[in-house]
Every structure is written in C-alpha cells, then in structure tokens.
Design an enzyme around this catalytic site. Sequence first.
Site, PDB file in Angstrom:
ATOM      1  N   GLU A 109      23.973 -51.667  16.732  1.00 18.50           N
ATOM      2  CA  GLU A 109      23.153 -50.985  15.717  1.00 18.50           C
ATOM      3  C   GLU A 109      24.033 -50.124  14.811  1.00 18.50           C
ATOM      4  O   GLU A 109      23.754 -49.956  13.628  1.00 18.50           O
ATOM      5  CB  GLU A 109      22.061 -50.158  16.408  1.00 18.50           C
ATOM      6  CG  GLU A 109      20.972 -51.066  16.972  1.00 18.50           C
ATOM      7  CD  GLU A 109      20.232 -50.507  18.175  1.00 18.50           C
ATOM      8  OE1 GLU A 109      20.323 -49.296  18.449  1.00 18.50           O
ATOM      9  OE2 GLU A 109      19.564 -51.308  18.861  1.00 18.50           O
ATOM     10  N   GLU A 121      26.825 -56.948  24.797  1.00 20.68           N
ATOM     11  CA  GLU A 121      25.452 -56.862  24.299  1.00 20.68           C
ATOM     12  C   GLU A 121      25.231 -57.902  23.201  1.00 20.68           C
ATOM     13  O   GLU A 121      25.540 -57.644  22.026  1.00 20.68           O
ATOM     14  CB  GLU A 121      25.193 -55.459  23.739  1.00 20.68           C
ATOM     15  CG  GLU A 121      25.274 -54.373  24.797  1.00 20.68           C
ATOM     16  CD  GLU A 121      24.298 -53.250  24.511  1.00 20.68           C
ATOM     17  OE1 GLU A 121      23.565 -52.884  25.435  1.00 20.68           O
ATOM     18  OE2 GLU A 121      24.237 -52.777  23.372  1.00 20.68           O
ATOM     19  N   ASN A 153      20.544 -46.006  27.328  1.00 25.55           N
ATOM     20  CA  ASN A 153      20.855 -45.717  25.926  1.00 25.55           C
ATOM     21  C   ASN A 153      19.531 -45.381  25.265  1.00 25.55           C
ATOM     22  O   ASN A 153      18.734 -46.269  24.976  1.00 25.55           O
ATOM     23  CB  ASN A 153      21.514 -46.946  25.276  1.00 25.55           C
ATOM     24  CG  ASN A 153      21.684 -46.781  23.774  1.00 25.55           C
ATOM     25  OD1 ASN A 153      21.556 -45.679  23.237  1.00 25.55           O
ATOM     26  ND2 ASN A 153      21.971 -47.880  23.080  1.00 25.55           N
ATOM     27  N   LYS A 160      18.917 -44.208  22.375  1.00 26.22           N
ATOM     28  CA  LYS A 160      18.839 -44.437  20.920  1.00 26.22           C
ATOM     29  C   LYS A 160      18.207 -43.223  20.238  1.00 26.22           C
ATOM     30  O   LYS A 160      18.465 -42.104  20.665  1.00 26.22           O
ATOM     31  CB  LYS A 160      18.105 -45.753  20.628  1.00 26.22           C
ATOM     32  CG  LYS A 160      18.707 -46.905  21.443  1.00 26.22           C
ATOM     33  CD  LYS A 160      18.281 -48.269  21.009  1.00 26.22           C
ATOM     34  CE  LYS A 160      18.956 -49.318  21.896  1.00 26.22           C
ATOM     35  NZ  LYS A 160      18.711 -50.684  21.444  1.00 26.22           N
ATOM     36  N   SER A 195      17.727 -56.117  26.526  1.00 24.87           N
ATOM     37  CA  SER A 195      16.442 -56.384  27.180  1.00 24.87           C
ATOM     38  C   SER A 195      16.558 -56.497  28.693  1.00 24.87           C
ATOM     39  O   SER A 195      15.809 -57.251  29.327  1.00 24.87           O
ATOM     40  CB  SER A 195      15.774 -57.634  26.579  1.00 24.87           C
ATOM     41  OG  SER A 195      15.549 -57.445  25.183  1.00 24.87           O
ATOM     42  N   GLY A 216      16.613 -55.279  22.191  1.00 23.84           N
ATOM     43  CA  GLY A 216      15.305 -54.848  21.709  1.00 23.84           C
ATOM     44  C   GLY A 216      14.372 -55.997  21.340  1.00 23.84           C
ATOM     45  O   GLY A 216      13.336 -55.789  20.716  1.00 23.84           O
ATOM     46  N   HIS A 271      28.204 -49.640  19.222  1.00 21.77           N
ATOM     47  CA  HIS A 271      26.947 -50.342  19.488  1.00 21.77           C
ATOM     48  C   HIS A 271      26.605 -51.217  18.273  1.00 21.77           C
ATOM     49  O   HIS A 271      26.888 -50.833  17.134  1.00 21.77           O
ATOM     50  CB  HIS A 271      25.830 -49.331  19.753  1.00 21.77           C
ATOM     51  CG  HIS A 271      24.585 -49.972  20.256  1.00 21.77           C
ATOM     52  ND1 HIS A 271      23.690 -50.590  19.414  1.00 21.77           N
ATOM     53  CD2 HIS A 271      24.093 -50.121  21.512  1.00 21.77           C
ATOM     54  CE1 HIS A 271      22.700 -51.083  20.135  1.00 21.77           C
ATOM     55  NE2 HIS A 271      22.920 -50.816  21.405  1.00 21.77           N
TER      56      HIS A 271
END
Length: 255
Positions: free
Chosen positions: A101, A171, A13, A15, A217, A177, A99
């Site tokens: 985010e 996730e 991914n 991003k 991560s 991150g 996701h």
Amino acid sequence: MNKETRATVIAGNWKMNKTPAETAALINDMKPLVGAADWCKVLLCVPYVDIAAAVEAAKGSNIEIGAENMHWEASGAYTGEISADMLKAVGVKYVIIGHSERRQYFAETDATVNLKVKAALAAGLTPIMCVGETLEQRDLGIMPEIIAMQTKCGLIGIDAEEMKKVIIAYEPVWAIGTGRTATADQADEVCGIIRNTLCGLYDCATAEAVTIQYGGSMNAKNAAELLSKKNVDGGLIGGASLKAPDFAAIVDAAK
Ligand code: PGA
C-alpha cells in the site's frame, strides 16, 4: 537447519484503523487470549498516534509493538515524517517497511525501501520488509523475477549478520484485503523463492535463519494450513488482526 530453528512471528498490521482509546480496548481484549503465547512472537503494528497507548496496554504481556512505516533520515526537514529513533524512544521494536500500500499509494520504491531497512537496523529496530507481485505480474509469469528483484534491491548493503535481524513478509498484492488468499502451496513456493534468493545473496545458513512471513487475507480459518508449510514462518495480518478472537485463533494456529 529447519523451520524449528527460526522464530515464528505473528504480526498484526492495523493499517489506518483505531484511535488510542480503541487501541487500548482491543489490546486489553487480546491480552488474555494471546498475551502469554510463548510458541511464537506476537506483535501489533499500529498507527503512530496509537503507539503510546499500545505500549502501555501491552505491558505485562508478551505482545510487542511495531510501527507501520518510518522515514530513513534521523531528523530534518521532512514534514509529516517520523524517524527510527523517535519510534524507538516510544517503545517500538519492529517496523513494517515497503508495504504494497505504501508502494502503490505513496510512491515508495525499492530504493526507499532499502534506505529504510538500513535506517531501521542502524537504530536497532527489526524491519519487516514486504515484497510481493501484482496479479498482472503473476499472470505474465514474471513473479519469481519480481520477488527476487524486490528482495535483492531492498537488501543492498545489508550484511549477513544484519540480515538475521530482518523479517521478510511475502504479500502478494492480489491477496491483500481481497479475501483471496494465496494457497498454502503458493505461499510456500514464494517464501521458498525468497529463501533461495537469500541463499544466493548471503549463504544458506543465513537464509535458513531468516523469518519469512506470509500476508494477504490470512484468517482464523486458513492460518493453520499456511503456517504448517516449511517456508512460512508466520503471518502479517491485516483485517483479522482487528478482531481479538480472530487474531487469537491465528496465534493458536502457529502452535
Ligand atoms: P489483509 O492485509 O490480511 O487484510 O489482507 C494483510 C496486509 O496488508 O499486511
């Protein structure tokens, strides 16, 4: 049925990273390392403007290309949005949906996630539906409820046949991150909660057939242990998918 009967999927991914030229360069670096992997599926989810360059660069390899988001409508007055058919037309096979985010910064909800999962399936794309709890929810002890609720709400109206074409990514928000990976046992536990939820929603044979990834991560060092777990069928990888040797190490760890 057991893990061997499900597809292992290692997905990058990217991003909001890389220009088209940088995309071509990175995929050219990755191709000799992961382009012939046949023990798992390898895909890269890239920004919209990089898709054409990614599809072109990945030609002749086993690397497949995905998008990071899409809109649920087929067309219309949705300034700035992209439809599933548009993605399909440029060679996209997979699309990340919901996701954290997107949920956090762009107000996506379980309801819009559900609309997008349905639209992706209708267009013949494989949705990678993301679920995950925040640290606060985990500390409150409501992680299992949050995970089950996001899973159930995201899948409203999806039948068992369609479900076999959906990938779910667990996730944990606190691991994305942050460098703070879930332990392999934590990842296995929650992927197992998702599988049990699917068993209740559908039937256990369907649940056993669904690929459930871990993301947050995951890196060259911790991938092998995470991927060795019974319920962890792959990874959704952010930071480490931007470096060819690191991503290749994760693909190798899926052997
Ligand atoms: P990370 O991102 O690997 O950089 O933690 C994972 C993701 O957000 O999919």
